[in-house]
Design a protein around this motif. Structure first.
Motif, mmCIF file in Angstrom:
data_model
loop_
_atom_site.group_PDB
_atom_site.id
_atom_site.type_symbol
_atom_site.label_atom_id
_atom_site.label_comp_id
_atom_site.label_asym_id
_atom_site.label_seq_id
_atom_site.Cartn_x
_atom_site.Cartn_y
_atom_site.Cartn_z
ATOM 1 N N ARG A 53 0.706 -1.293 0.108
ATOM 2 C CA ARG A 53 0.172 -0.136 0.076
ATOM 3 C C ARG A 53 1.021 1.295 -0.145
ATOM 4 O O ARG A 53 0.548 2.085 -0.831
ATOM 5 N N ILE A 57 1.126 4.168 -3.172
ATOM 6 C CA ILE A 57 0.887 5.642 -2.871
ATOM 7 C C ILE A 57 2.014 6.211 -3.878
ATOM 8 O O ILE A 57 1.726 7.429 -4.469
ATOM 9 N N THR A 60 1.068 5.495 -8.301
ATOM 10 C CA THR A 60 -0.038 5.488 -8.617
ATOM 11 C C THR A 60 -0.319 6.814 -9.285
ATOM 12 O O THR A 60 0.021 7.732 -8.813
ATOM 13 N N GLY A 61 -1.126 6.778 -10.402
ATOM 14 C CA GLY A 61 -1.395 8.147 -11.231
ATOM 15 C C GLY A 61 -2.713 8.531 -10.691
ATOM 16 O O GLY A 61 -3.704 8.059 -11.063
ATOM 17 N N TRP A 62 -2.501 9.264 -9.580
ATOM 18 C CA TRP A 62 -3.837 9.835 -8.848
ATOM 19 C C TRP A 62 -4.430 10.932 -9.550
ATOM 20 O O TRP A 62 -3.908 11.735 -10.306
ATOM 21 N N ASN A 63 -5.664 10.985 -9.410
ATOM 22 C CA ASN A 63 -6.590 12.109 -9.770
ATOM 23 C C ASN A 63 -7.101 12.542 -8.438
ATOM 24 O O ASN A 63 -6.964 11.963 -7.346
ATOM 25 N N SER A 66 -9.537 10.210 -6.545
ATOM 26 C CA SER A 66 -9.152 9.012 -6.129
ATOM 27 C C SER A 66 -8.130 9.155 -4.788
ATOM 28 O O SER A 66 -8.081 8.309 -4.175
ATOM 29 N N PHE A 67 -7.234 10.175 -5.128
ATOM 30 C CA PHE A 67 -6.307 10.492 -3.948
ATOM 31 C C PHE A 67 -7.207 11.002 -2.678
ATOM 32 O O PHE A 67 -6.870 10.436 -1.530
ATOM 33 N N LYS A 69 -10.176 9.835 -1.986
ATOM 34 C CA LYS A 69 -10.529 8.556 -1.243
ATOM 35 C C LYS A 69 -9.541 7.823 -0.477
ATOM 36 O O LYS A 69 -9.838 7.255 0.572
ATOM 37 N N GLU A 70 -8.505 7.604 -1.088
ATOM 38 C CA GLU A 70 -7.267 7.169 -0.392
ATOM 39 C C GLU A 70 -7.096 7.736 1.034
ATOM 40 O O GLU A 70 -6.647 7.189 1.879
ATOM 41 N N VAL A 78 -0.477 7.916 3.320
ATOM 42 C CA VAL A 78 -0.031 8.843 2.323
ATOM 43 C C VAL A 78 1.343 9.402 2.970
ATOM 44 O O VAL A 78 2.276 9.748 2.389
ATOM 45 N N SER A 81 4.454 6.761 3.944
ATOM 46 C CA SER A 81 4.703 5.884 2.792
ATOM 47 C C SER A 81 6.224 6.279 2.173
ATOM 48 O O SER A 81 6.684 5.117 2.006
#
Length: 296
Positions: A53, A57, A60-63, A66-67, A69-70, A78, A81
């Motif tokens: 996990r 972090i 990953t290609g975050w938008n 999605s970020f 939510k994480e 986050v 990491s």
């Protein structure tokens, strides 16, 4: 000279004792955890997935959605990491042992604040380190949510010291260790808000602390609501904590009922059930008891 005076005061106040005990806890559980690791007695879902996990972090290609939510699901991942990816498995195990042991330090401060005596405060903080259910967090490798304890306790200790902003920061961090742990800083914030507003009403002046905690409570309520909306179906309340009755609520409630009763008794015996006598803190036990009885 100033260093000697500080060290002397540190020792007299009892902090030296609890720091030493915390260090002993860290060394012992780091050794046990590493021995488990070298003996290949570690678990993919408690250690492998944890490091994966943290790795994801950074890969990953975050938008924004999605970020978010994480972050709401487990924002502490986050934050830590980069350290975990660089440190690897062994670092994680020692890191967790250290921070669980460190929890006794703010707990000692809190106990001293209320009891005004270092001896019973030391006994309480020491008892925390040998409270046997705590061993489960170390024995089963690593859990991000174990960081809830030091973050929450440090936050509350800062509140008692009058450091409101610092307190809110640590309480917020404790709430993002895992969804839905935000409920705990929210409960505390609401309690403090109620006390502050009552004080303001009696004095006839609205205190700055009241305004700050009203705002903080609103922030946590929004966070909890957003978390529930965004995480439902993926890391929603039911799925994330495995609260999914399979045979109906009544049948799940009474499944292994004797074991559930025994579990509750074992949790309460080491503290002589005193937790139940607190008007404030007994509320914080309810979520655990609910999970124990509604899970099969």
């Amino acid at each position: 000279m100033k260093f000697k005076e500080t060290a002397r005061k540190f020792a007299i106040d009892g902090y030296a004792v609890i720091v030493i005990l915390s260090a002993i806890y860290t060394v012992i559980w780091s050794y046990i955890s590493l021995e488990n690791y070298y003996a290949l007695n570690t678990y993919v879902f408690d250690l492998g997935v944890v490091l994966e996990r943290s790795w994801l972090i950074l890969h990953t290609g975050w938008n924004f959605v999605s970020f978010l939510k994480e972050f709401l699901g487990s924002g502490i991942v986050v934050i830590v990491s980069p350290f975990f990816v660089l440190g690897g498995y062994k670092f994680l195990l020692v890191f967790q042992s250290f921070f669980i042991g460190f929890s006794a330090v703010p707990l000692y401060y809190i106990a001293r604040h209320y009891l005004k005596n270092r001896v019973p405060a030391l006994l309480i903080a020491s008892a925390f380190l040998v409270y046997f259910p705590l061993a489960g967090a170390n024995w089963y490798d690593f859990h991000y949510q174990a960081l809830f304890m030091p973050l929450f306790l440090v936050g509350y200790a800062h509140y008692l010291r009058g450091n409101v902003k610092t307190s809110m920061l640590f309480l917020f961090l404790s709430g993002i260790t895992r969804y839905p742990y935000v409920i705990f800083p929210l409960l505390l914030s609401l309690w403090i808000t109620a006390e502050s507003l009552l004080e303001s009403y009696r004095s006839g002046n609205v205190s700055r602390k009241s305004i700050q905690f009203v705002a903080f409570s609103l922030i946590l309520i929004v966070q909890l609501g957003l978390s529930f909306i965004l995480l439902s179906g993926t890391h929603g309340l039911a799925s994330d904590i495995h609260l999914q009755p399979s045979g109906g609520l009544t049948s799940d409630l009474f499944a292994d009922f004797d074991a559930k009763i025994l579990t509750v008794v074992l949790y309460l015996i080491p503290v002589l059930g005193l937790s139940l006598l607190s008007k404030k803190w007994s509320i914080f036990i309810i979520p655990a008891f609910v999970l124990i009885f509604l899970n099969t």
